[in-house]
Design a protein around this motif. Structure first.
Motif, PDB file in Angstrom:
ATOM      1  N   SER A 120       0.815  -1.211   0.000  1.00  0.00           N
ATOM      2  CA  SER A 120       0.000   0.000   0.000  1.00  0.00           C
ATOM      3  C   SER A 120       0.851   1.264   0.000  1.00  0.00           C
ATOM      4  O   SER A 120       0.463   2.280  -0.587  1.00  0.00           O
ATOM      5  N   TYR A 121       2.024   1.226   0.651  1.00  0.00           N
ATOM      6  CA  TYR A 121       2.890   2.397   0.686  1.00  0.00           C
ATOM      7  C   TYR A 121       3.882   2.434  -0.479  1.00  0.00           C
ATOM      8  O   TYR A 121       4.235   3.513  -0.953  1.00  0.00           O
ATOM      9  N   PHE A 122       4.344   1.273  -0.925  1.00  0.00           N
ATOM     10  CA  PHE A 122       5.385   1.223  -1.944  1.00  0.00           C
ATOM     11  C   PHE A 122       4.832   1.042  -3.354  1.00  0.00           C
ATOM     12  O   PHE A 122       5.623   0.953  -4.291  1.00  0.00           O
ATOM     13  N   ALA A 123       3.515   0.983  -3.509  1.00  0.00           N
ATOM     14  CA  ALA A 123       2.956   0.834  -4.857  1.00  0.00           C
ATOM     15  C   ALA A 123       3.335   1.997  -5.768  1.00  0.00           C
ATOM     16  O   ALA A 123       3.718   1.775  -6.927  1.00  0.00           O
ATOM     17  N   PRO A 124       3.269   3.268  -5.321  1.00  0.00           N
ATOM     18  CA  PRO A 124       3.736   4.353  -6.200  1.00  0.00           C
ATOM     19  C   PRO A 124       5.204   4.223  -6.570  1.00  0.00           C
ATOM     20  O   PRO A 124       5.607   4.581  -7.685  1.00  0.00           O
ATOM     21  N   VAL A 125       6.022   3.708  -5.652  1.00  0.00           N
ATOM     22  CA  VAL A 125       7.432   3.495  -5.949  1.00  0.00           C
ATOM     23  C   VAL A 125       7.596   2.473  -7.062  1.00  0.00           C
ATOM     24  O   VAL A 125       8.385   2.658  -7.998  1.00  0.00           O
ATOM     25  N   GLY A 126       6.826   1.384  -6.977  1.00  0.00           N
ATOM     26  CA  GLY A 126       6.900   0.370  -8.028  1.00  0.00           C
ATOM     27  C   GLY A 126       6.493   0.910  -9.385  1.00  0.00           C
ATOM     28  O   GLY A 126       7.113   0.590 -10.408  1.00  0.00           O
ATOM     29  N   ARG A 127       5.456   1.748  -9.409  1.00  0.00           N
ATOM     30  CA  ARG A 127       5.015   2.312 -10.689  1.00  0.00           C
ATOM     31  C   ARG A 127       6.059   3.259 -11.266  1.00  0.00           C
ATOM     32  O   ARG A 127       6.326   3.250 -12.469  1.00  0.00           O
ATOM     33  N   ARG A 128       6.664   4.076 -10.424  1.00  0.00           N
ATOM     34  CA  ARG A 128       7.686   5.002 -10.911  1.00  0.00           C
ATOM     35  C   ARG A 128       8.923   4.256 -11.399  1.00  0.00           C
ATOM     36  O   ARG A 128       9.520   4.624 -12.421  1.00  0.00           O
ATOM     37  N   LEU A 129       9.309   3.220 -10.678  1.00  0.00           N
ATOM     38  CA  LEU A 129      10.472   2.444 -11.110  1.00  0.00           C
ATOM     39  C   LEU A 129      10.193   1.713 -12.416  1.00  0.00           C
ATOM     40  O   LEU A 129      11.079   1.582 -13.274  1.00  0.00           O
ATOM     41  N   ALA A 130       8.957   1.222 -12.582  1.00  0.00           N
ATOM     42  CA  ALA A 130       8.612   0.540 -13.832  1.00  0.00           C
ATOM     43  C   ALA A 130       8.655   1.493 -15.020  1.00  0.00           C
ATOM     44  O   ALA A 130       8.887   1.073 -16.165  1.00  0.00           O
ATOM     45  N   MET A 131       8.453   2.785 -14.766  1.00  0.00           N
ATOM     46  CA  MET A 131       8.504   3.789 -15.832  1.00  0.00           C
ATOM     47  C   MET A 131       9.912   4.331 -16.057  1.00  0.00           C
ATOM     48  O   MET A 131      10.109   5.222 -16.885  1.00  0.00           O
ATOM     49  N   GLY A 132      10.894   3.809 -15.307  1.00  0.00           N
ATOM     50  CA  GLY A 132      12.285   4.194 -15.523  1.00  0.00           C
ATOM     51  C   GLY A 132      12.805   5.284 -14.623  1.00  0.00           C
ATOM     52  O   GLY A 132      13.859   5.867 -14.917  1.00  0.00           O
ATOM     53  N   ALA A 133      12.128   5.594 -13.531  1.00  0.00           N
ATOM     54  CA  ALA A 133      12.591   6.647 -12.620  1.00  0.00           C
ATOM     55  C   ALA A 133      13.829   6.173 -11.866  1.00  0.00           C
ATOM     56  O   ALA A 133      14.011   4.971 -11.631  1.00  0.00           O
ATOM     57  N   PRO A 134      14.713   7.087 -11.464  1.00  0.00           N
ATOM     58  CA  PRO A 134      15.906   6.709 -10.689  1.00  0.00           C
ATOM     59  C   PRO A 134      15.517   6.100  -9.338  1.00  0.00           C
ATOM     60  O   PRO A 134      14.586   6.570  -8.681  1.00  0.00           O
ATOM     61  N   VAL A 135      16.245   5.075  -8.944  1.00  0.00           N
ATOM     62  CA  VAL A 135      15.901   4.353  -7.717  1.00  0.00           C
ATOM     63  C   VAL A 135      16.097   5.234  -6.489  1.00  0.00           C
ATOM     64  O   VAL A 135      15.206   5.343  -5.634  1.00  0.00           O
ATOM     65  N   ALA A 136      17.267   5.873  -6.392  1.00  0.00           N
ATOM     66  CA  ALA A 136      17.572   6.654  -5.191  1.00  0.00           C
ATOM     67  C   ALA A 136      16.592   7.816  -5.017  1.00  0.00           C
ATOM     68  O   ALA A 136      16.087   8.047  -3.915  1.00  0.00           O
ATOM     69  N   GLU A 137      16.290   8.534  -6.095  1.00  0.00           N
ATOM     70  CA  GLU A 137      15.382   9.668  -5.990  1.00  0.00           C
ATOM     71  C   GLU A 137      13.967   9.217  -5.652  1.00  0.00           C
ATOM     72  O   GLU A 137      13.255   9.875  -4.878  1.00  0.00           O
ATOM     73  N   THR A 138      13.542   8.097  -6.214  1.00  0.00           N
ATOM     74  CA  THR A 138      12.189   7.603  -5.948  1.00  0.00           C
ATOM     75  C   THR A 138      12.021   7.208  -4.489  1.00  0.00           C
ATOM     76  O   THR A 138      11.023   7.568  -3.837  1.00  0.00           O
ATOM     77  N   LEU A 139      12.992   6.476  -3.950  1.00  0.00           N
ATOM     78  CA  LEU A 139      12.910   6.081  -2.535  1.00  0.00           C
ATOM     79  C   LEU A 139      13.031   7.292  -1.614  1.00  0.00           C
ATOM     80  O   LEU A 139      12.382   7.350  -0.568  1.00  0.00           O
ATOM     81  N   GLN A 140      13.855   8.273  -2.002  1.00  0.00           N
ATOM     82  CA  GLN A 140      13.997   9.461  -1.170  1.00  0.00           C
ATOM     83  C   GLN A 140      12.708  10.277  -1.150  1.00  0.00           C
ATOM     84  O   GLN A 140      12.352  10.871  -0.129  1.00  0.00           O
ATOM     85  N   GLN A 141      12.000  10.330  -2.274  1.00  0.00           N
ATOM     86  CA  GLN A 141      10.713  11.022  -2.306  1.00  0.00           C
ATOM     87  C   GLN A 141       9.718  10.371  -1.356  1.00  0.00           C
ATOM     88  O   GLN A 141       8.977  11.057  -0.644  1.00  0.00           O
ATOM     89  N   LEU A 142       9.690   9.033  -1.342  1.00  0.00           N
ATOM     90  CA  LEU A 142       8.801   8.332  -0.407  1.00  0.00           C
ATOM     91  C   LEU A 142       9.205   8.606   1.032  1.00  0.00           C
ATOM     92  O   LEU A 142       8.341   8.833   1.898  1.00  0.00           O
ATOM     93  N   ALA A 143      10.512   8.609   1.317  1.00  0.00           N
ATOM     94  CA  ALA A 143      10.978   8.877   2.680  1.00  0.00           C
ATOM     95  C   ALA A 143      10.634  10.295   3.115  1.00  0.00           C
ATOM     96  O   ALA A 143      10.214  10.519   4.258  1.00  0.00           O
ATOM     97  N   SER A 166      13.363   6.049   5.782  1.00  0.00           N
ATOM     98  CA  SER A 166      14.510   6.926   5.542  1.00  0.00           C
ATOM     99  C   SER A 166      15.812   6.142   5.582  1.00  0.00           C
ATOM    100  O   SER A 166      16.746   6.440   4.820  1.00  0.00           O
ATOM    101  N   MET A 167      15.895   5.138   6.455  1.00  0.00           N
ATOM    102  CA  MET A 167      17.094   4.304   6.508  1.00  0.00           C
ATOM    103  C   MET A 167      17.279   3.525   5.211  1.00  0.00           C
ATOM    104  O   MET A 167      18.400   3.409   4.695  1.00  0.00           O
TER     105      MET A 167
END
Length: 300
Positions: free
Chosen positions: A163-186, A195-196
């Motif tokens: 439920s929390y990481f679903a937007p992360v999965g969609r952004r990564l599937a579209m080619g978004a950078p991993v570090a920036e995507t996880l940092q946005q969620l944090a 954050s860790m």
């Protein structure tokens, strides 16, 4: 004094609701205009009905994100309208003191409910994160990239993580950078465990090393944090029960006194001194609840 303050507060609420409605209508018009311009620029695109989200203060945004509650203009207008009608009804039926208590009590009750919902959901997320990290590490061990492992591990992850990481999965599937995507969620959640994870991925991508080892160590750290949190909850359970009893005792005593002698409550409504004493008692009760909850709030 109480009567004038209640009527002034009600007037401010009505003016605020009118101003909010006017500003939301202007924003709605701008959004509709932007959608029309986009449709003109891309005539083959399917029309999308705009959903206007509410811009909330920075202190409230993480709490809403943790509770997974999204405020829209229509929903907020409905809530404000219901609150105004309820306040007006209580004002006409029970007087200004009761209306003032309602105006102050409803937002506090809503905030308490929101904090409880956020706490339960974040606790479920932090308990499920080690399993998700183990899944990511296993997928990487069989040849998946970091982006693919983070996305594919969501399929077998617990519901709290999905439920929390679903937007992360969609952004990564579209080619978004991993570090920036996880940092946005944090940044959006402001949860230490998330954050860790974002900091570990960002550091590994910048300086290199074995990300599998990082995930393994991080999963162990998160499990240890969950264990310590459970021990703290068990150690403070007696204090929490005592706090609930102290909070409930004045309310229960007042209820029993009114049940035994209905004329007892009339003093607090008819006499100016009684209204002042009732208002002071309510304020002190609210302050006591806030202080006790603050004392029992543990963070590590």
């Amino acid at each position: 004094m109480v009567k004038g303050g209640a009527y002034l507060l009600l007037a401010l609420l009505i003016i605020g609701a009118m101003a909010w409605h006017w500003l939301s209508e202007r924003k709605r018009d701008r959004v509709v205009l932007d959608r029309r311009l986009e449709a003109i620029a891309a005539p083959d695109a399917a029309p999308v009905r705009p959903i206007i989200a509410v811009t909330v203060p920075e202190r409230m945004a993480p709490l809403l994100a943790q509770a997974q509650v999204e405020l829209t203009v229509s929903a907020l207008q409905t809530l404000i309208g219901v609150m105004l009608l309820a306040t007006l009804a209580v004002l006409l039926l029970f007087g200004p003191a009761a209306a003032l208590v309602l105006v102050v009590g409803l937002p506090l009750a809503a905030l308490s409910w929101l904090q409880g919902r956020a706490r339960k959901r974040i606790d479920a997320l932090t308990e499920a994160l080690p399993l998700y990290l183990d899944g990511v590490r296993q997928l990487q061990a069989v040849g998946n990239s970091l982006s693919q492992a983070l996305t594919r591990a969501l399929a077998d992850a617990p519901d709290a993580v999905r439920s929390y990481f679903a937007p992360v999965g969609r952004r990564l599937a579209m080619g978004a950078p991993v570090a920036e995507t996880l940092q946005q969620l944090a940044d959006r959640l402001q949860v230490p465990e998330v954050s860790m994870i974002a900091a570990a991925i960002r550091t590994n991508l910048r300086y290199g090393g074995s990300i599998a080892t990082v995930f393994s160590n991080l999963a162990n750290i998160l499990r240890e944090r969950v264990r310590i949190r459970r021990e703290l909850q068990a150690a403070t359970s007696e204090a929490k029960v005592s706090a609930r009893v102290l909070i409930a005792m004045p309310l229960l005593a007042m209820t029993l006194l009114v049940a035994m002698n209905r004329a007892y409550i009339e003093f607090f409504f008819d006499d100016p001194r009684g209204r002042t004493m009732a208002l002071v008692a309510i304020v002190m009760e609210v302050l006591g609840i806030a202080i006790i909850r603050r004392m029992l709030r543990l963070a590590f």
